[in-house]
Enzyme design. Structure first.
Site, PDB file in Angstrom:
ATOM      1  N   CYS A  97     -33.352 -32.343 -33.134  1.00  0.00           N
ATOM      2  CA  CYS A  97     -34.645 -32.030 -33.726  1.00  0.00           C
ATOM      3  C   CYS A  97     -35.324 -33.297 -34.226  1.00  0.00           C
ATOM      4  CB  CYS A  97     -34.468 -31.052 -34.889  1.00  0.00           C
ATOM      5  SG  CYS A  97     -33.550 -29.566 -34.445  1.00  0.00           S
ATOM      6  N   LEU A 107     -35.263 -28.319 -31.293  1.00  0.00           N
ATOM      7  CA  LEU A 107     -34.666 -28.122 -29.982  1.00  0.00           C
ATOM      8  C   LEU A 107     -33.506 -27.160 -30.207  1.00  0.00           C
ATOM      9  CD1 LEU A 107     -34.411 -28.869 -26.955  1.00  0.00           C
ATOM     10  CD2 LEU A 107     -32.896 -30.742 -27.651  1.00  0.00           C
ATOM     11  N   SER A 108     -33.637 -25.941 -29.741  1.00  0.00           N
ATOM     12  CA  SER A 108     -32.681 -24.883 -30.075  1.00  0.00           C
ATOM     13  C   SER A 108     -31.376 -25.076 -29.316  1.00  0.00           C
ATOM     14  CB  SER A 108     -33.282 -23.508 -29.738  1.00  0.00           C
ATOM     15  OG  SER A 108     -34.494 -23.316 -30.438  1.00  0.00           O
ATOM     16  N   ILE A 109     -30.272 -25.165 -30.071  1.00  0.00           N
ATOM     17  CA  ILE A 109     -28.947 -25.376 -29.491  1.00  0.00           C
ATOM     18  C   ILE A 109     -27.969 -24.299 -29.979  1.00  0.00           C
ATOM     19  CG2 ILE A 109     -27.012 -26.974 -29.281  1.00  0.00           C
ATOM     20  CD1 ILE A 109     -29.528 -28.048 -27.962  1.00  0.00           C
ATOM     21  N   GLY A 125     -29.611 -32.930 -36.081  1.00  0.00           N
ATOM     22  CA  GLY A 125     -28.239 -33.251 -35.730  1.00  0.00           C
ATOM     23  C   GLY A 125     -27.372 -32.027 -35.556  1.00  0.00           C
ATOM     24  N   GLU A 126     -26.081 -32.226 -35.700  1.00  0.00           N
ATOM     25  CA  GLU A 126     -25.104 -31.151 -35.578  1.00  0.00           C
ATOM     26  C   GLU A 126     -23.993 -31.362 -36.598  1.00  0.00           C
ATOM     27  OE1 GLU A 126     -25.445 -28.600 -33.636  1.00  0.00           O
ATOM     28  OE2 GLU A 126     -26.894 -29.270 -32.112  1.00  0.00           O
ATOM     29  N   ASP A 175     -25.651 -24.125 -38.302  1.00  0.00           N
ATOM     30  CA  ASP A 175     -25.030 -25.168 -39.113  1.00  0.00           C
ATOM     31  C   ASP A 175     -25.990 -25.681 -40.190  1.00  0.00           C
ATOM     32  OD1 ASP A 175     -26.641 -26.249 -37.114  1.00  0.00           O
ATOM     33  OD2 ASP A 175     -25.406 -28.017 -36.807  1.00  0.00           O
ATOM     34  N   ILE A 182     -26.325 -41.833 -12.486  1.00  0.00           N
ATOM     35  CA  ILE A 182     -27.374 -42.621 -11.847  1.00  0.00           C
ATOM     36  C   ILE A 182     -26.717 -43.604 -10.889  1.00  0.00           C
ATOM     37  CG2 ILE A 182     -29.085 -44.426 -12.240  1.00  0.00           C
ATOM     38  CD1 ILE A 182     -30.147 -41.726 -12.944  1.00  0.00           C
TER      39      ILE A 182
END
EC number: 6.3.5.4
Length: 630
Positions: free
Chosen positions: A2, A51-53, A76-77, A100, A291
């Site tokens: 996020c 940003l949905s996680i 973060g997480e 969380d 890559i």
């Protein structure tokens, strides 16, 4: 993953301009395109891009405690949040979500500032407690997630996930900090806690900051540091077994997701090990992204293919042209302040590729610092053996003279390139390591800076950054010292910055199992001989991975995520470099001596010297200045 933003009134309870806060939030839309939220009350404004996680349906932010007196915005997480929930519930806290984020507000209520000691993960958050009249900010131990802040002249504290968030505020002092410029040209980034602007700061890794209304702005407080004890008497086989178990746990925690998840796979040891361990923890094929380069000198894709085939991953590869240099101006906008790691270009491309297939990707970042993989570590240890044999009082004049007299031989085989070694032997350990990692070394910066800019520096040298950290290292072990310096500087200012901005530009969350802080703390107890054995770096790590990875992956020479700058600047970018480095923008800054810039360009383009790294650093600085003028 996020983006967060906000304002706090140190002096009273003003109502903040909602349109301004919306602009601050919107400028980081790329960090969280799924949802946005704001909260306003007298004296505080908070904003969030999501940003949905995890907990896709009810994890919206800003998020509150039961009575609405505590509110948080979080990037973060927290990987161990599921362990903390029952503990907090036993203390009487009621959870309304499965996210969380909610753990943070209740942990603050239960443990205050010490709540950060309980969190395992990557995080940067700001929490407002109405009853205490306080704003509490914290950043994870290894600086994976960024947090910028500024105290403005009117008593407002502004903060955000990127510097561009603060730049939306008209009260930000955007005068360029000369000390930051000196750090940039030495290191390729502006080291924490500085930013390129005098008016803004970065919260450092493992730091927290509690700001109370009616009180002056305090200094940040460090809540975590790494101590290298090197006193764990484990055998190689026992250490390898425990390392494998610890890596499995770290990766398992980082595989918790409600959206598609995968991994980067470069073909190097670190990312290959992560993928191998992920495969053992998953009942489905792992999504992997690589890559490839059409120039074989820079192409590791065959090694990535070996690992992908061995573990039957769902492997995605895109080939990048060796002349893929269209990102130069994009990068200057992305990083907000000067940033000179050219591997940001392939990193941007692999994030772009990964986002087509997953929302979360695990990476191998941090492995070189944690396991001692850099070639420069082995060079430093060899030099340290010589430094310890000859007193500095003798070394400085003897090797200093040899360093001045010996010709610079970029073109020669490495064994004949003794100039840098002589220069290093004339220095003490910290000074020598700083010299080894500098892009433009002390003598080059001295020749490049104008007399007026040197007066602004007033004797400040970027090596002070290393000396300040070395004073906190609490170790005299040569390897542990330089690992500590890299964990505090290069890992945070270069690697984590590169990956955060490149991934967030594509709304991709990148997770870092090799930077799990319990793993890092355990590694710091192991003797340095388990990390570097003769000329073999990452000794323990490679031994632990031998049952899982081919020797061709484990023991081949390190290639790195490089781009052909030297050729670009003599070929397709020849005129661009000349126009940028010798043009009006750098000349008007007053920082440089034009004659020395002319020397750098002419010497490189004639083939006499390889000045590609200094020229890239100047190119990115010129792009930054142009962006500021717009």
């Amino acid at each position: 993953m996020c983006g967060i933003a906000g304002l706090f009134d140190l002096r009273g309870k003003r109502d903040f301009d909602q349109a301004l806060v919306e602009r601050m939030n919107q400028v980081q839309f790329h960090r969280g395109p799924d949802e946005g939220g704001t909260h306003f009350e007298p004296g505080v404004a908070l904003a969030h891009r999501r940003l949905s996680i995890i907990d896709l349906s009810t994890g919206q932010q800003p998020l509150f405690n039961e009575d609405g007196s505590v509110v948080v915005v979080f990037n973060g997480e927290i990987y161990n949040y599921q362990e903390l929930v029952p503990e907090l519930e036993a203390l009487g806290h009621i959870f309304h979500t499965r996210s969380d984020t909610e753990v943070i507000v209740h942990a603050w209520e239960a443990w205050g500032e010490d709540c950060v000691q309980r969190f395992r993960g990557m995080f940067a958050f700001a929490l407002h407690d109405r009853n205490r009249g306080a704003l509490f900010m914290a950043r994870d131990r290894l600086g994976v997630k960024p947090l910028f802040y500024a105290e403005l002249a009117d008593g407002t504290v502004a903060f955000g996930s990127e510097l561009k968030v603060l730049m939306q505020h008209p009260g930000l002092n955007r005068r360029i900090d000369p000390h930051a410029v000196e750090e940039y040209f030495a290191l390729g980034y502006v080291a924490e806690p500085r930013t390129i602007f005098e008016g803004a700061r970065k919260l450092g890794p493992g730091e927290l900051l509690t700001i109370r209304r009616g009180q002056s702005m305090p200094a940040p407080r460090r809540y975590w540091d790494l101590r290298f004890t090197l006193d764990n008497p484990m055998s190689l086989s026992d250490a390898a077994a425990e390392l494998t178990a610890r890596l499995q746990e770290s990766i398992r925690l980082r595989m918790i997701s409600e959206v598609p998840l995968g991994a980067f796979l470069s073909g190097g040891v670190d990312s290959s090990a992560v993928v191998a361990l992920m495969a053992g923890l998953s009942d489905k094929p792992v999504n992997t992204c690589s890559i490839a380069f059409d120039d074989p000198k820079f192409n590791e894709s065959q090694f990535a293919d070996m690992v992908a085939q061995r573990y039957r991953t769902d492997h995605h590869v895109e080939t990048v042209a060796a002349d893929d240099f269209d990102l130069i101006d994009t990068l200057a906008t992305l990083y907000d302040e000067p940033y000179a790691d050219s591997s940001a270009m392939p990193t941007y491309r692999v994030c772009q590729l990964a986002r087509k297939h997953v929302t979360v990707a695990l990476s191998g970042d941090g492995g070189d610092e944690s396991f001692a993989g850099y070639r420069r570590y082995r060079m430093h240890l060899a030099e340290e053996r010589l430094r310890s044999a000859i007193p500095l009082g003798l070394r400085r004049p003897l090797f200093g003279m040899l360093g001045r007299l010996y010709p610079k031989a970029d073109w020669a085989p490495r064994v004949f390139r003794a100039k840098a070694t002589f220069e290093a032997l004339a220095r003490d350990s910290v000074e020598a390591y700083f010299h080894a990692v500098s892009i433009l070394r002390d003598d080059m910066r001295d020749k490049m800076y104008s007399d007026g800019f040197k007066r602004q520096l007033a004797g400040y040298q970027a090596s002070d950054v290393f000396r300040q950290h070395a004073a906190q290292a609490r170790t005299d072990d040569p390897l542990a010292l330089v690992q500590y310096l890299d964990l505090k500087t290069y890992l945070v200012g270069d690697i984590n910055t590169k990956v955060d901005r490149a991934s967030m530009a594509h709304s991709l969350e990148v997770r870092e199992p090799l930077m799990d802080h319990p793993l890092i703390e355990w590694l710091a107890t192991l003797p340095s001989g388990l990390k570097v054995d003769g000329q073999q770096g990452k000794y323990l790590f490679k031994k632990a991975m031998e049952p899982m990875l081919p020797n061709d992956v484990l023991y081949r020479p390190k290639m790195g995520f490089a781009v052909p700058l030297a050729r670009w600047f003599r070929g397709p970018l020849k005129q661009k470099v000349r126009d940028a480095v010798l043009g009006e923008t750098l000349a008007a800054s007053g920082i440089f001596k034009p004659a020395y810039l002319q020397h750098l360009v002419d010497a490189h383009q004639s083939g006499v010297r390889d000045y590609s790294a200094p020229l890239w650093t100047l190119l990115m600085f010129e792009a930054f200045l142009r962006n500021q003028a717009q």
